[in-house]
Design a protein around this motif. Structure first.
Motif, mmCIF file in Angstrom:
data_model
loop_
_atom_site.group_PDB
_atom_site.id
_atom_site.type_symbol
_atom_site.label_atom_id
_atom_site.label_comp_id
_atom_site.label_asym_id
_atom_site.label_seq_id
_atom_site.Cartn_x
_atom_site.Cartn_y
_atom_site.Cartn_z
ATOM 1 N N ARG A 41 0.945 -1.173 -0.079
ATOM 2 C CA ARG A 41 -0.050 0.027 0.014
ATOM 3 C C ARG A 41 1.077 1.338 0.037
ATOM 4 N NH1 ARG A 41 -3.536 2.264 -2.205
ATOM 5 N NH2 ARG A 41 -4.990 3.592 -0.977
ATOM 6 N N ILE A 42 1.903 1.021 0.843
ATOM 7 C CA ILE A 42 2.866 2.256 0.919
ATOM 8 C C ILE A 42 3.425 2.303 -0.515
ATOM 9 C CG2 ILE A 42 5.127 3.174 1.717
ATOM 10 C CD1 ILE A 42 4.160 2.103 4.601
ATOM 11 N N PHE A 43 3.897 1.313 -1.277
ATOM 12 C CA PHE A 43 4.288 1.429 -2.665
ATOM 13 C C PHE A 43 3.443 2.130 -3.517
ATOM 14 C CE2 PHE A 43 5.004 -0.298 -6.664
ATOM 15 C CZ PHE A 43 6.023 -0.005 -7.031
ATOM 16 N N THR A 44 2.260 1.909 -3.578
ATOM 17 C CA THR A 44 1.111 2.342 -4.352
ATOM 18 C C THR A 44 0.998 3.841 -4.101
ATOM 19 O OG1 THR A 44 -0.701 1.512 -3.078
ATOM 20 C CG2 THR A 44 0.175 0.136 -5.172
ATOM 21 N N LEU A 45 1.068 4.230 -2.660
ATOM 22 C CA LEU A 45 0.594 5.499 -2.397
ATOM 23 C C LEU A 45 1.732 6.385 -2.719
ATOM 24 C CD1 LEU A 45 -1.227 5.148 0.985
ATOM 25 C CD2 LEU A 45 -2.357 6.028 -1.141
ATOM 26 N N ALA A 46 3.076 6.031 -2.347
ATOM 27 C CA ALA A 46 4.079 7.310 -2.598
ATOM 28 C C ALA A 46 5.046 6.364 -3.321
ATOM 29 C CB ALA A 46 4.434 7.470 -1.292
#
Length: 120
Positions: free
Chosen positions: A68-73
């Motif tokens: 999720r962190i990867f997809t957000l930022a």
């Protein structure tokens, strides 16, 4: 088209472009704020797990948090380092994961960063 109409059109286009830029920048802030929230929740769960020895499901939470962190930022080097940190703390959590449910770009990132993982 009269001179006033042209000026009005140019001003309208400028306002529209400014609005689009502002909206785009606001969205980036929301993603970063959301990434902080997700990571904070993960750290709370991890600390609770370590303190109480109740770690069921933390492996899934680690993968979910990292993805999720990867997809957000994904364009932010600091957040990408955070994913590496999650992996470094618990590399065993990145084994036997359901790769068919993961974002393919995230899997490519793991491979590029030499972060070992294995699929079920």
């Amino acid at each position: 088209m009269t001179k006033n109409e042209k000026l009005t059109l140019i001003a309208s286009l400028g306002a529209a472009l400014l609005s689009l830029y502002t909206w785009s920048e606001d969205g980036k802030g929301d993603d970063t704020q959301h990434a902080y929230g997700i990571y904070s929740d993960y750290l709370k769960s991890r600390n609770q797990c370590l303190n109480e020895q109740k770690c069921a499901g933390l492996d899934d939470l680690a993968i979910l948090t990292a993805e999720r962190i990867f997809t957000l930022a994904n364009d932010d080097a600091a957040w990408l380092n955070t994913i590496t940190y999650i992996h470094a703390n618990d590399p065993s959590f990145f084994t036997e994961i359901h790769c068919n449910t993961l974002n393919s770009d995230f899997q490519d990132f793991l491979t590029e960063q030499d972060l070992t993982y294995s699929c079920k």
